[in-house]
Design a protein around this motif. Sequence first.
Motif, PDB file in Angstrom:
ATOM      1  N   ASP A   1      33.500  36.248 -18.662  1.00 15.33           N
ATOM      2  CA  ASP A   1      32.975  34.879 -18.593  1.00 15.33           C
ATOM      3  C   ASP A   1      31.801  34.779 -17.624  1.00 15.33           C
ATOM      4  N   PHE A   2      31.676  35.770 -16.748  1.00 10.89           N
ATOM      5  CA  PHE A   2      30.643  35.750 -15.709  1.00 10.89           C
ATOM      6  C   PHE A   2      29.606  36.859 -15.921  1.00 10.89           C
ATOM      7  N   GLY A   3      29.585  37.423 -17.119  1.00  5.41           N
ATOM      8  CA  GLY A   3      28.610  38.451 -17.428  1.00  5.41           C
ATOM      9  C   GLY A   3      28.954  39.825 -16.912  1.00  5.41           C
ATOM     10  N   LEU A   4      30.236  40.051 -16.572  1.00  6.76           N
ATOM     11  CA  LEU A   4      30.689  41.342 -16.068  1.00  6.76           C
ATOM     12  C   LEU A   4      31.542  42.034 -17.121  1.00  6.76           C
ATOM     13  N   PRO A   5      31.818  43.332 -16.955  1.00  8.98           N
ATOM     14  CA  PRO A   5      32.726  43.996 -17.892  1.00  8.98           C
ATOM     15  C   PRO A   5      34.063  43.273 -17.968  1.00  8.98           C
ATOM     16  N   ALA A   6      34.607  43.170 -19.157  1.00 14.44           N
ATOM     17  CA  ALA A   6      35.837  42.415 -19.370  1.00 14.44           C
ATOM     18  C   ALA A   6      36.971  42.940 -18.499  1.00 14.44           C
ATOM     19  N   SER A   7      37.626  42.010 -17.811  1.00 14.38           N
ATOM     20  CA  SER A   7      38.774  42.328 -16.974  1.00 14.38           C
ATOM     21  C   SER A   7      39.414  41.007 -16.565  1.00 14.38           C
ATOM     22  N   PRO A   8      40.724  40.887 -16.642  1.00 16.16           N
ATOM     23  CA  PRO A   8      41.353  39.614 -16.310  1.00 16.16           C
ATOM     24  C   PRO A   8      41.214  39.284 -14.827  1.00 16.16           C
ATOM     25  N   VAL A   9      41.086  38.006 -14.520  1.00 15.48           N
ATOM     26  CA  VAL A   9      41.016  37.555 -13.136  1.00 15.48           C
ATOM     27  C   VAL A   9      41.758  36.226 -13.021  1.00 15.48           C
ATOM     28  N   THR A  10      42.550  36.104 -11.988  1.00 12.36           N
ATOM     29  CA  THR A  10      43.317  34.893 -11.730  1.00 12.36           C
ATOM     30  C   THR A  10      42.764  34.217 -10.481  1.00 12.36           C
ATOM     31  N   PHE A  11      42.423  32.949 -10.580  1.00  8.98           N
ATOM     32  CA  PHE A  11      41.937  32.193  -9.430  1.00  8.98           C
ATOM     33  C   PHE A  11      43.059  31.304  -8.892  1.00  8.98           C
ATOM     34  N   LYS A  12      43.346  31.434  -7.624  1.00  8.47           N
ATOM     35  CA  LYS A  12      44.295  30.553  -6.941  1.00  8.47           C
ATOM     36  C   LYS A  12      43.479  29.439  -6.303  1.00  8.47           C
ATOM     37  N   LEU A  13      43.679  28.198  -6.766  1.00  7.36           N
ATOM     38  CA  LEU A  13      42.791  27.093  -6.416  1.00  7.36           C
ATOM     39  C   LEU A  13      43.251  26.374  -5.158  1.00  7.36           C
ATOM     40  N   GLU A  14      43.161  27.074  -4.054  1.00 10.86           N
ATOM     41  CA  GLU A  14      43.625  26.494  -2.797  1.00 10.86           C
ATOM     42  C   GLU A  14      42.646  25.468  -2.241  1.00 10.86           C
ATOM     43  N   MET A  15      41.460  25.380  -2.833  1.00 14.27           N
ATOM     44  CA  MET A  15      40.533  24.328  -2.424  1.00 14.27           C
ATOM     45  C   MET A  15      41.015  22.949  -2.884  1.00 14.27           C
ATOM     46  N   LEU A  16      42.056  22.916  -3.738  1.00  9.44           N
ATOM     47  CA  LEU A  16      42.656  21.655  -4.153  1.00  9.44           C
ATOM     48  C   LEU A  16      43.778  21.211  -3.215  1.00  9.44           C
ATOM     49  N   GLN A  17      44.002  21.986  -2.171  1.00  8.25           N
ATOM     50  CA  GLN A  17      45.010  21.627  -1.169  1.00  8.25           C
ATOM     51  C   GLN A  17      44.581  20.376  -0.422  1.00  8.25           C
ATOM     52  N   HIS A  18      45.543  19.646   0.135  1.00 11.93           N
ATOM     53  CA  HIS A  18      45.229  18.499   0.985  1.00 11.93           C
ATOM     54  C   HIS A  18      44.194  18.903   2.042  1.00 11.93           C
ATOM     55  N   SER A  19      43.252  18.042   2.302  1.00 14.23           N
ATOM     56  CA  SER A  19      42.154  18.225   3.264  1.00 14.23           C
ATOM     57  C   SER A  19      41.100  19.200   2.773  1.00 14.23           C
ATOM     58  N   GLY A  20      41.244  19.728   1.550  1.00 12.59           N
ATOM     59  CA  GLY A  20      40.190  20.529   0.950  1.00 12.59           C
ATOM     60  C   GLY A  20      40.227  22.013   1.229  1.00 12.59           C
TER      61      GLY A  20
END
Length: 315
Positions: free
Chosen positions: A35-54
Amino acid sequence: MTATMDINRERIAATEAVIRPHIRRTPLVEADLADFGLPASPVTFKLEMLQHSGSFKARGAFANLLLRRLPEAGVVAASGGNHGAAVAYAAQRLGIPATIFVPEITSPAKAERIRGYGAKLVIAGSRYADALAASETHVAQTGAMAVHAYDQVETLLGQGSVGMELEQDAPGIDTVLVAVGGGGLIGGMAAWSAGRTRIVAVEPEQSPTLHAAFAAGAPIDAPAGGIAADSLAPRRVGQLMFPIARAHVERVVLVADDAIKQAQSALWSSLRLVAEPGGAAAFAALLSGRYRPSPGERVAVLVCGANTNAVNFNS
């Protein structure tokens, strides 16, 4: 060393149970590096920026305020911004007075958050170390309880709950990329994984705190500059996290400021995720090729903060 030994899976789990009513269990986003123009490989994003206070910092803030005895004078914290916002938020929710010391480099977005949570904001010096010194003087004068951003047992126990959640929600992860400032997040996560998952540290080239500590065999002063200086440039990593990191962090990857900017832009363009520079640093290691996954390797990336006024990133 005794304090470091207290930072373990059992105590992290117990701390998570205490702070659970006050924090968000942040979600995961599954993507592919293609999705980012790199060789295919799975990646999981942990969205800790959605935590209280940012940012993830709310976890350690609540751990301190709920597990330690609080004086009438309230709490005080020194911060580049995110920790201060987290302590201010936790103090507001628990009805505790808070004073937050920040350096001049703190972003307006973070200063606004701290004020918005009702804390007293004090600007002290040009770098985090200056704000920390001013906060220590305040503690001596008032008797307020200091809530350290990273070198406090309760702080690391709270941050370790990120690793606990990630392991439960994505049990097949092989490697986790984690941005490093003072080391509270990676120290807590490494204590939780204890070798079960590969932990890779990511730092800006202009703020190589853990990289310098690994080279010296102990925390030492390092340069404290660059685009992520308000979150990833404390001058040196904490004493408590260092033996944990030495035992359980595989390596440190350094990334350039331009790579961090590109990671911010890519997260927004491809996933509509907003990240501050420090929050995008871990992904910068993948995007720039400083960390290249092996075939079949499942990688997770911590997007750890989003306290920024920039949204579009010119995309």
